[in-house]
Design a protein around this motif. Structure first.
Motif, PDB file in Angstrom:
ATOM      1  N   PRO A  83      35.984  12.182 -97.258  1.00 22.84           N
ATOM      2  CA  PRO A  83      35.859  13.067 -96.098  1.00 22.84           C
ATOM      3  C   PRO A  83      37.037  14.034 -96.093  1.00 22.84           C
ATOM      4  N   VAL A  84      36.756  15.306 -95.881  1.00 19.22           N
ATOM      5  CA  VAL A  84      37.801  16.327 -95.871  1.00 19.22           C
ATOM      6  C   VAL A  84      37.676  17.106 -94.569  1.00 19.22           C
ATOM      7  N   GLU A  85      38.720  17.058 -93.774  1.00 22.40           N
ATOM      8  CA  GLU A  85      38.713  17.752 -92.494  1.00 22.40           C
ATOM      9  C   GLU A  85      38.871  19.257 -92.701  1.00 22.40           C
ATOM     10  N   ALA A  86      38.407  20.023 -91.725  1.00 23.49           N
ATOM     11  CA  ALA A  86      38.547  21.478 -91.765  1.00 23.49           C
ATOM     12  C   ALA A  86      40.015  21.835 -91.976  1.00 23.49           C
ATOM     13  N   GLY A  87      40.264  22.799 -92.858  1.00 19.92           N
ATOM     14  CA  GLY A  87      41.617  23.234 -93.137  1.00 19.92           C
ATOM     15  C   GLY A  87      42.325  22.421 -94.203  1.00 19.92           C
ATOM     16  N   HIS A  88      41.666  21.385 -94.738  1.00 16.03           N
ATOM     17  CA  HIS A  88      42.287  20.545 -95.759  1.00 16.03           C
ATOM     18  C   HIS A  88      41.731  20.818 -97.159  1.00 16.03           C
ATOM     19  N   ALA A  89      40.995  21.929 -97.289  1.00 14.87           N
ATOM     20  CA  ALA A  89      40.478  22.343 -98.597  1.00 14.87           C
ATOM     21  C   ALA A  89      40.385  23.862 -98.602  1.00 14.87           C
TER      22      ALA A  89
END
Length: 146
Positions: free
Chosen positions: A64-70
């Motif tokens: 899972p990748v939160e908004a702003g972490h990619a």
């Protein structure tokens, strides 16, 4: 493979292109794809059989990748470093970050959790185990191709 997964395409025969004949369509139902298949691509016998993907020594995991972490330029096939920051998101507060290099296999932006995407990554077996066992937030860093 189900019948709905298959369609007949009419092409000019070429001995250099090894396709599966439409007359064999019924034989394909129930078989397993050995590699990821792309919709609309021609099917060849080497793509069917026992599962041959991921390659030996590699594993596929979803993080899972939160908004702003990619990066916004993240796409299927991108080379990335995945870094799992310790709980709280600050390096040094609860242990060291866990890092590994990977290739993005798929991105599901509609992961059922607002602001979170599920990114499927392919990476070496040992790295996949370390990343999957790490607790914290995943951050993806886009790497140069090659």
């Amino acid at each position: 493979m189900e019948g709905a997964d298959l369609a007949v395409a009419r092409i000019l025969p070429d001995p250099l292109v090894r396709t599966v004949a439409a007359t064999r369509m019924a034989d394909l139902v129930g078989r397993t794809a050995a590699v990821p298949l792309t919709a609309g691509a021609l099917l060849v016998d080497g793509q069917l059989g026992p599962v041959g993907w991921p390659p030996v020594g590699q594993a596929v995991i979803a993080v899972p990748v939160e908004a702003g972490h990619a990066p916004s330029a993240l796409a299927k096939g991108s080379r990335v470093s995945v870094v799992v920051l310790p709980a709280g998101g600050q390096a040094g507060t609860a242990g060291a970050p866990v890092r590994a290099d990977a290739m993005v296999y798929e991105i599901d932006a509609d992961a059922g959790q607002p602001g979170t995407s599920h990114v499927t990554l392919m990476l070496p077996d040992a790295d996949a185990t370390r990343i999957a066992a790490a607790s914290g937030e995943a951050v993806l860093i886009l790497r140069a191709a090659g």
